[in-house]
Design a protein around this motif. Structure first.
Motif, mmCIF file in Angstrom:
data_model
loop_
_atom_site.group_PDB
_atom_site.id
_atom_site.type_symbol
_atom_site.label_atom_id
_atom_site.label_comp_id
_atom_site.label_asym_id
_atom_site.label_seq_id
_atom_site.Cartn_x
_atom_site.Cartn_y
_atom_site.Cartn_z
ATOM 1 N N ARG A 243 2.424 1.959 -3.370
ATOM 2 C CA ARG A 243 1.219 2.122 -4.107
ATOM 3 C C ARG A 243 1.028 3.780 -3.795
ATOM 4 O O ARG A 243 0.710 4.740 -5.020
ATOM 5 C CB ARG A 243 -0.400 1.013 -4.123
ATOM 6 N N GLY A 244 0.882 4.161 -2.920
ATOM 7 C CA GLY A 244 0.688 5.665 -2.649
ATOM 8 C C GLY A 244 1.202 6.616 -2.719
ATOM 9 O O GLY A 244 1.550 7.652 -2.202
ATOM 10 N N ALA B 36 1.512 7.119 3.133
ATOM 11 C CA ALA B 36 1.834 6.288 2.502
ATOM 12 C C ALA B 36 0.944 5.454 2.009
ATOM 13 O O ALA B 36 0.055 4.466 0.762
ATOM 14 C CB ALA B 36 3.223 6.234 1.886
ATOM 15 N N ALA B 37 1.108 4.460 2.555
ATOM 16 C CA ALA B 37 0.280 3.147 2.931
ATOM 17 C C ALA B 37 -1.601 3.869 3.384
ATOM 18 O O ALA B 37 -2.355 3.305 2.834
ATOM 19 C CB ALA B 37 0.365 1.920 4.027
ATOM 20 N N ARG C 188 -3.028 6.477 1.485
ATOM 21 C CA ARG C 188 -2.662 7.024 -0.241
ATOM 22 C C ARG C 188 -3.113 5.412 -0.690
ATOM 23 O O ARG C 188 -3.722 5.566 -1.575
ATOM 24 C CB ARG C 188 -2.028 7.691 0.063
ATOM 25 N N GLY C 189 -2.672 4.641 -0.227
ATOM 26 C CA GLY C 189 -2.673 3.931 -1.209
ATOM 27 C C GLY C 189 -3.055 2.437 -0.710
ATOM 28 O O GLY C 189 -3.180 1.203 -1.656
ATOM 29 N N ALA C 190 -3.945 2.215 -0.086
ATOM 30 C CA ALA C 190 -4.786 1.426 0.576
ATOM 31 C C ALA C 190 -5.924 1.134 -0.639
ATOM 32 O O ALA C 190 -6.359 1.683 -1.227
ATOM 33 C CB ALA C 190 -6.153 1.305 1.845
ATOM 34 N N ALA D 108 1.064 -1.167 0.035
ATOM 35 C CA ALA D 108 -0.051 0.060 -0.256
ATOM 36 C C ALA D 108 1.074 1.283 0.050
ATOM 37 O O ALA D 108 0.397 2.221 -0.758
ATOM 38 C CB ALA D 108 -0.730 0.109 1.693
ATOM 39 N N ALA D 109 2.074 1.490 0.493
ATOM 40 C CA ALA D 109 2.768 2.260 0.932
ATOM 41 C C ALA D 109 3.254 2.885 -0.615
ATOM 42 O O ALA D 109 3.368 3.641 -0.806
ATOM 43 C CB ALA D 109 3.999 2.108 2.211
#
Lengths: 191, 191
Positions: A187-188, B184-185, B187-189, A184-185
Protein backbone atom coordinates in the motif's frame (compact mmCIF):
# COMPACT_ATOMS: atom_id res chain seq x y z
CA UNK A 1 15.71 -51.02 -1.24
CA UNK A 2 13.02 -51.49 1.38
CA UNK A 3 10.73 -48.50 0.74
CA UNK A 4 8.59 -49.10 3.80
CA UNK A 5 11.69 -49.06 5.99
CA UNK A 6 12.54 -45.63 4.57
CA UNK A 7 9.01 -44.31 5.04
CA UNK A 8 8.72 -45.43 8.65
CA UNK A 9 12.23 -44.40 9.68
CA UNK A 10 12.22 -41.02 7.95
CA UNK A 11 8.79 -40.03 9.29
CA UNK A 12 9.85 -41.14 12.79
CA UNK A 13 13.00 -39.01 12.41
CA UNK A 14 10.86 -36.01 11.45
CA UNK A 15 8.60 -36.62 14.48
CA UNK A 16 11.68 -36.66 16.72
CA UNK A 17 13.04 -33.47 15.12
CA UNK A 18 9.70 -31.77 15.76
CA UNK A 19 9.38 -32.98 19.34
CA UNK A 20 12.87 -33.10 20.77
CA UNK A 21 16.07 -31.19 21.03
CA UNK A 22 18.33 -32.30 18.16
CA UNK A 23 20.84 -33.92 20.52
CA UNK A 24 18.21 -36.50 21.36
CA UNK A 25 17.54 -37.43 17.72
CA UNK A 26 19.80 -40.48 17.50
CA UNK A 27 19.92 -43.65 15.40
CA UNK A 28 19.40 -45.57 18.67
CA UNK A 29 16.21 -43.66 19.45
CA UNK A 30 14.88 -44.10 15.91
CA UNK A 31 15.68 -47.83 16.01
CA UNK A 32 13.91 -48.16 19.32
CA UNK A 33 10.80 -46.24 18.21
CA UNK A 34 10.47 -48.09 14.90
CA UNK A 35 11.32 -51.54 16.28
CA UNK A 36 14.07 -51.97 13.68
CA UNK A 37 17.51 -53.33 14.39
CA UNK A 38 20.16 -50.65 14.79
CA UNK A 39 22.36 -52.53 12.34
CA UNK A 40 19.63 -52.25 9.68
CA UNK A 41 19.51 -48.50 10.16
CA UNK A 42 23.27 -48.13 10.17
CA UNK A 43 23.55 -50.03 6.88
CA UNK A 44 21.16 -47.54 5.24
CA UNK A 45 22.24 -44.30 7.02
CA UNK A 46 25.79 -44.34 8.28
CA UNK A 47 25.38 -41.38 10.62
CA UNK A 48 22.73 -39.35 12.40
CA UNK A 49 23.50 -36.51 9.98
CA UNK A 50 22.80 -38.76 6.96
CA UNK A 51 19.51 -39.82 8.53
CA UNK A 52 18.37 -36.27 9.31
CA UNK A 53 19.31 -34.97 5.83
CA UNK A 54 17.43 -37.88 4.23
CA UNK A 55 14.39 -37.14 6.40
CA UNK A 56 14.36 -33.47 5.38
CA UNK A 57 14.80 -34.36 1.70
CA UNK A 58 11.78 -36.68 2.04
CA UNK A 59 9.58 -33.65 2.84
CA UNK A 60 9.55 -32.53 -0.75
CA UNK A 61 8.65 -28.88 -1.36
CA UNK A 62 5.57 -26.77 -0.61
CA UNK A 63 2.74 -27.91 -2.93
CA UNK A 64 1.92 -24.26 -3.73
CA UNK A 65 5.00 -24.28 -6.00
CA UNK A 66 2.98 -26.50 -8.36
CA UNK A 67 -0.49 -25.12 -7.60
CA UNK A 68 -0.39 -21.43 -6.76
CA UNK A 69 -3.41 -20.52 -4.61
CA UNK A 70 -5.99 -18.35 -6.39
CA UNK A 71 -8.46 -16.97 -3.85
CA UNK A 72 -9.19 -13.70 -5.59
CA UNK A 73 -7.04 -11.28 -3.54
CA UNK A 74 -3.38 -11.02 -2.63
CA UNK A 75 -4.22 -11.21 1.10
CA UNK A 76 -6.32 -14.35 0.66
CA UNK A 77 -3.59 -15.91 -1.49
CA UNK A 78 -0.83 -15.14 1.05
CA UNK A 79 -2.93 -16.52 3.92
CA UNK A 80 -3.74 -19.63 1.87
CA UNK A 81 0.00 -20.38 1.84
CA UNK A 82 0.21 -19.73 5.61
CA UNK A 83 -2.81 -22.00 6.20
CA UNK A 84 -1.67 -24.74 3.79
CA UNK A 85 -2.40 -28.34 4.75
CA UNK A 86 1.19 -29.26 3.78
CA UNK A 87 2.96 -31.44 6.37
CA UNK A 88 -0.13 -31.80 8.51
CA UNK A 89 -1.25 -28.17 8.49
CA UNK A 90 0.14 -24.93 9.94
CA UNK A 91 0.55 -25.98 13.58
CA UNK A 92 2.33 -29.24 12.86
CA UNK A 93 4.39 -27.67 10.07
CA UNK A 94 5.62 -24.79 12.24
CA UNK A 95 6.59 -27.15 15.05
CA UNK A 96 8.55 -29.20 12.52
CA UNK A 97 10.21 -26.10 11.03
CA UNK A 98 11.15 -24.93 14.55
CA UNK A 99 12.73 -28.35 15.14
CA UNK A 100 14.63 -28.08 11.86
CA UNK A 101 15.79 -24.57 12.81
CA UNK A 102 17.12 -25.88 16.11
CA UNK A 103 18.77 -28.88 14.44
CA UNK A 104 20.40 -26.65 11.80
CA UNK A 105 22.55 -25.21 14.58
CA UNK A 106 24.42 -28.47 14.96
CA UNK A 107 23.79 -30.71 11.93
CA UNK A 108 26.28 -29.88 9.15
CA UNK A 109 24.63 -29.28 5.79
CA UNK A 110 21.11 -29.15 7.20
CA UNK A 111 20.58 -25.44 6.62
CA UNK A 112 21.47 -25.77 2.93
CA UNK A 113 18.98 -28.63 2.54
CA UNK A 114 16.21 -26.71 4.38
CA UNK A 115 16.93 -23.57 2.34
CA UNK A 116 16.72 -25.46 -0.94
CA UNK A 117 13.64 -27.54 -0.01
CA UNK A 118 11.64 -24.97 1.94
CA UNK A 119 12.92 -21.38 2.06
CA UNK A 120 13.70 -20.84 -1.62
CA UNK A 121 10.43 -22.39 -2.86
CA UNK A 122 8.49 -20.14 -0.45
CA UNK A 123 10.28 -17.02 -1.73
CA UNK A 124 9.37 -18.12 -5.26
CA UNK A 125 5.70 -18.66 -4.31
CA UNK A 126 5.38 -15.22 -2.71
CA UNK A 127 7.17 -13.58 -5.66
CA UNK A 128 4.73 -15.16 -8.11
CA UNK A 129 1.71 -14.17 -5.98
CA UNK A 130 2.90 -10.55 -5.89
CA UNK A 131 3.55 -10.48 -9.63
CA UNK A 132 0.10 -11.98 -10.35
CA UNK A 133 -1.55 -9.35 -8.14
CA UNK A 134 0.22 -6.68 -10.21
CA UNK A 135 -0.86 -8.37 -13.46
CA UNK A 136 -4.52 -8.41 -12.46
CA UNK A 137 -4.37 -4.77 -11.40
CA UNK A 138 -4.92 -5.31 -7.68
CA UNK A 139 -1.44 -4.00 -6.86
CA UNK A 140 0.09 -0.92 -8.55
CA UNK A 141 2.67 -1.51 -11.27
CA UNK A 142 5.25 0.51 -9.29
CA UNK A 143 5.48 -2.32 -6.73
CA UNK A 144 7.18 -4.45 -9.41
CA UNK A 145 10.57 -2.96 -8.55
CA UNK A 146 10.32 -4.17 -4.94
CA UNK A 147 8.83 -7.62 -5.57
CA UNK A 148 12.11 -9.46 -5.01
CA UNK A 149 12.68 -7.92 -1.60
CA UNK A 150 8.99 -8.21 -0.57
CA UNK A 151 8.88 -11.88 -1.60
CA UNK A 152 11.56 -12.69 0.97
CA UNK A 153 9.82 -10.96 3.90
CA UNK A 154 7.59 -13.83 5.09
CA UNK A 155 10.30 -16.54 4.83
CA UNK A 156 12.87 -14.23 6.47
CA UNK A 157 10.55 -13.26 9.32
CA UNK A 158 9.57 -16.91 9.73
CA UNK A 159 13.18 -18.08 10.04
CA UNK A 160 13.93 -15.18 12.39
CA UNK A 161 11.22 -16.25 14.80
CA UNK A 162 11.66 -20.02 14.41
CA UNK A 163 15.40 -19.76 15.04
CA UNK A 164 15.21 -17.37 17.98
CA UNK A 165 14.66 -20.44 20.13
CA UNK A 166 11.65 -19.01 21.94
CA UNK A 167 8.01 -20.03 21.63
CA UNK A 168 7.08 -21.37 18.19
CA UNK A 169 5.12 -18.62 16.41
CA UNK A 170 1.45 -19.22 15.77
CA UNK A 171 -0.80 -18.14 12.91
CA UNK A 172 -1.18 -14.67 14.53
CA UNK A 173 2.48 -13.94 13.89
CA UNK A 174 2.17 -14.75 10.18
CA UNK A 175 -1.03 -12.70 9.87
CA UNK A 176 0.83 -9.73 11.42
CA UNK A 177 3.71 -10.16 8.96
CA UNK A 178 1.26 -10.38 6.03
CA UNK A 179 -0.86 -7.38 7.14
CA UNK A 180 1.57 -5.07 8.94
CA UNK A 181 4.62 -5.64 6.75
CA UNK A 182 3.91 -7.09 3.29
CA UNK A 183 0.47 -5.63 2.53
CA UNK A 184 1.27 -2.37 4.35
CA UNK A 185 4.45 -2.04 2.25
CA UNK A 186 2.48 -2.75 -0.94
CA UNK A 187 0.00 0.00 0.00
CA UNK A 188 2.75 2.43 0.96
CA UNK A 189 5.03 1.73 -2.02
CA UNK A 190 6.60 4.97 -3.18
CA UNK A 191 5.83 6.10 -6.74
CA UNK B 1 45.73 -13.67 31.95
CA UNK B 2 47.71 -12.30 29.00
CA UNK B 3 45.35 -9.67 27.58
CA UNK B 4 47.42 -9.03 24.50
CA UNK B 5 47.36 -12.75 23.69
CA UNK B 6 43.55 -12.64 23.81
CA UNK B 7 43.35 -9.50 21.68
CA UNK B 8 45.65 -10.79 18.97
CA UNK B 9 44.22 -14.29 18.85
CA UNK B 10 40.55 -13.29 18.95
CA UNK B 11 40.93 -10.62 16.27
CA UNK B 12 42.84 -13.09 14.09
CA UNK B 13 40.04 -15.61 14.61
CA UNK B 14 37.49 -12.99 13.50
CA UNK B 15 39.59 -12.21 10.41
CA UNK B 16 39.65 -15.91 9.56
CA UNK B 17 35.89 -16.22 10.10
CA UNK B 18 35.36 -13.28 7.75
CA UNK B 19 37.73 -14.54 5.08
CA UNK B 20 37.49 -18.30 5.08
CA UNK B 21 35.07 -21.15 5.16
CA UNK B 22 34.56 -22.16 8.80
CA UNK B 23 36.22 -25.55 8.28
CA UNK B 24 39.48 -23.72 7.72
CA UNK B 25 39.28 -21.74 10.97
CA UNK B 26 41.44 -23.98 13.14
CA UNK B 27 43.61 -23.54 16.23
CA UNK B 28 46.56 -24.56 14.05
CA UNK B 29 45.86 -21.80 11.54
CA UNK B 30 45.38 -19.20 14.30
CA UNK B 31 48.63 -20.31 15.98
CA UNK B 32 50.45 -20.05 12.68
CA UNK B 33 49.08 -16.60 11.83
CA UNK B 34 49.74 -15.15 15.29
CA UNK B 35 53.14 -16.79 15.76
CA UNK B 36 52.02 -18.29 19.07
CA UNK B 37 52.67 -21.84 20.18
CA UNK B 38 49.73 -24.16 19.64
CA UNK B 39 50.09 -25.37 23.24
CA UNK B 40 49.60 -21.77 24.46
CA UNK B 41 46.36 -21.51 22.52
CA UNK B 42 45.14 -24.92 23.62
CA UNK B 43 45.69 -24.02 27.27
CA UNK B 44 43.45 -20.96 26.86
CA UNK B 45 40.85 -22.34 24.42
CA UNK B 46 40.45 -26.10 24.54
CA UNK B 47 38.62 -26.40 21.23
CA UNK B 48 38.01 -24.52 18.02
CA UNK B 49 34.43 -23.98 19.20
CA UNK B 50 35.63 -22.34 22.43
CA UNK B 51 37.91 -20.05 20.43
CA UNK B 52 35.20 -19.02 17.96
CA UNK B 53 32.64 -18.36 20.70
CA UNK B 54 35.18 -16.26 22.61
CA UNK B 55 35.98 -14.30 19.45
CA UNK B 56 32.30 -13.53 18.83
CA UNK B 57 31.77 -12.54 22.47
CA UNK B 58 34.71 -10.14 22.11
CA UNK B 59 32.75 -8.16 19.47
CA UNK B 60 30.53 -6.58 22.07
CA UNK B 61 27.23 -5.18 20.83
CA UNK B 62 26.29 -2.49 18.30
CA UNK B 63 27.23 0.92 19.79
CA UNK B 64 23.83 2.31 18.72
CA UNK B 65 22.35 0.42 21.69
CA UNK B 66 24.05 3.01 23.92
CA UNK B 67 23.90 5.99 21.54
CA UNK B 68 20.79 5.89 19.38
CA UNK B 69 21.40 7.86 16.15
CA UNK B 70 19.44 11.12 15.94
CA UNK B 71 19.63 12.47 12.39
CA UNK B 72 16.23 14.12 12.32
CA UNK B 73 14.23 11.57 10.31
CA UNK B 74 13.40 7.90 10.66
CA UNK B 75 15.03 7.14 7.29
CA UNK B 76 18.26 8.95 8.22
CA UNK B 77 18.30 7.17 11.60
CA UNK B 78 17.78 3.73 10.04
CA UNK B 79 20.50 4.36 7.45
CA UNK B 80 22.85 5.64 10.18
CA UNK B 81 22.63 2.17 11.75
CA UNK B 82 23.25 0.52 8.37
CA UNK B 83 26.23 2.83 7.76
CA UNK B 84 27.65 2.52 11.29
CA UNK B 85 31.42 2.46 11.66
CA UNK B 86 31.07 -0.49 14.09
CA UNK B 87 33.51 -3.35 13.35
CA UNK B 88 35.29 -1.42 10.63
CA UNK B 89 32.25 -0.06 8.81
CA UNK B 90 29.46 -1.63 6.74
CA UNK B 91 31.53 -3.56 4.20
CA UNK B 92 33.84 -5.20 6.72
CA UNK B 93 30.97 -5.80 9.15
CA UNK B 94 28.78 -7.54 6.57
CA UNK B 95 31.64 -9.76 5.44
CA UNK B 96 32.19 -10.72 9.08
CA UNK B 97 28.46 -11.35 9.66
CA UNK B 98 28.37 -13.51 6.51
CA UNK B 99 31.30 -15.51 7.91
CA UNK B 100 29.48 -15.90 11.23
CA UNK B 101 26.33 -17.01 9.41
CA UNK B 102 28.31 -19.67 7.55
CA UNK B 103 30.09 -20.77 10.74
CA UNK B 104 26.78 -21.00 12.64
CA UNK B 105 25.91 -23.95 10.41
CA UNK B 106 28.54 -26.09 12.02
CA UNK B 107 29.71 -24.51 15.29
CA UNK B 108 27.44 -25.58 18.17
CA UNK B 109 26.15 -22.69 20.24
CA UNK B 110 27.36 -20.02 17.81
CA UNK B 111 23.91 -18.97 16.63
CA UNK B 112 22.75 -18.31 20.20
CA UNK B 113 25.83 -16.15 20.85
CA UNK B 114 25.37 -14.21 17.60
CA UNK B 115 21.65 -13.74 18.30
CA UNK B 116 22.33 -12.41 21.81
CA UNK B 117 25.27 -10.16 20.81
CA UNK B 118 24.05 -8.90 17.44
CA UNK B 119 20.52 -9.79 16.32
CA UNK B 120 18.60 -8.96 19.50
CA UNK B 121 20.38 -5.62 20.09
CA UNK B 122 19.60 -4.60 16.48
CA UNK B 123 15.90 -5.44 16.91
CA UNK B 124 15.93 -3.30 20.06
CA UNK B 125 17.63 -0.38 18.24
CA UNK B 126 15.10 -0.43 15.37
CA UNK B 127 12.19 -0.73 17.82
CA UNK B 128 13.37 2.36 19.72
CA UNK B 129 13.94 4.33 16.50
CA UNK B 130 10.38 3.54 15.35
CA UNK B 131 8.90 4.48 18.74
CA UNK B 132 10.85 7.74 18.79
CA UNK B 133 9.59 8.61 15.29
CA UNK B 134 6.04 8.06 16.58
CA UNK B 135 6.72 10.20 19.64
CA UNK B 136 8.00 13.13 17.59
CA UNK B 137 4.98 12.88 15.29
CA UNK B 138 6.87 11.83 12.15
CA UNK B 139 5.12 8.46 12.08
CA UNK B 140 1.39 8.02 12.80
CA UNK B 141 0.38 6.71 16.20
CA UNK B 142 -1.41 3.75 14.60
CA UNK B 143 1.98 2.26 13.62
CA UNK B 144 2.61 1.60 17.33
CA UNK B 145 0.74 -1.71 17.13
CA UNK B 146 3.10 -3.03 14.47
CA UNK B 147 6.39 -1.73 15.90
CA UNK B 148 7.47 -5.12 17.27
CA UNK B 149 7.08 -6.87 13.94
CA UNK B 150 8.56 -3.94 11.94
CA UNK B 151 11.60 -3.76 14.26
CA UNK B 152 12.55 -7.31 13.30
CA UNK B 153 12.39 -6.75 9.52
CA UNK B 154 15.93 -5.45 8.92
CA UNK B 155 17.66 -8.05 11.14
CA UNK B 156 15.49 -10.85 9.68
CA UNK B 157 16.13 -9.81 6.08
CA UNK B 158 19.83 -9.41 6.86
CA UNK B 159 20.12 -12.93 8.29
CA UNK B 160 18.09 -14.30 5.38
CA UNK B 161 20.53 -12.88 2.84
CA UNK B 162 23.71 -13.47 4.84
CA UNK B 163 22.81 -17.11 5.45
CA UNK B 164 21.66 -17.90 1.93
CA UNK B 165 25.29 -18.55 1.10
CA UNK B 166 25.34 -16.39 -1.99
CA UNK B 167 27.03 -13.05 -2.54
CA UNK B 168 27.31 -10.94 0.63
CA UNK B 169 24.69 -8.20 0.36
CA UNK B 170 25.90 -4.64 -0.07
CA UNK B 171 24.49 -1.34 1.18
CA UNK B 172 21.97 -1.35 -1.73
CA UNK B 173 20.22 -4.36 -0.25
CA UNK B 174 19.77 -2.65 3.13
CA UNK B 175 18.58 0.58 1.49
CA UNK B 176 15.96 -1.48 -0.39
CA UNK B 177 14.82 -3.15 2.84
CA UNK B 178 14.62 0.24 4.59
CA UNK B 179 12.78 2.00 1.73
CA UNK B 180 10.70 -0.73 0.08
CA UNK B 181 9.74 -2.67 3.19
CA UNK B 182 10.08 -0.77 6.49
CA UNK B 183 9.32 2.81 5.39
CA UNK B 184 6.76 1.65 2.81
CA UNK B 185 4.99 -0.38 5.52
CA UNK B 186 5.04 2.63 7.87
CA UNK B 187 3.44 4.77 5.14
CA UNK B 188 0.90 2.10 4.26
CA UNK B 189 -0.01 1.13 7.83
CA UNK B 190 -3.73 0.50 8.02
CA UNK B 191 -5.77 2.66 10.38
Amino acid sequence: MDRSLDDVVLSTTLDLLADLTPDRVTLDEVASRTGRAKTTLYRRWATKTDLILAAVRSLGSPPEVERLPDRGSLRADLLAVVDSAWLGGPTRRLVLFAGLGAAARSVPGLREVVDAAVTEPYVDIYRRLLLRAIERGEVPERVASSVDVLAAVIPAMSSHRLESGGVTPGRDYYVAVVDDVVLAAVRGAAG
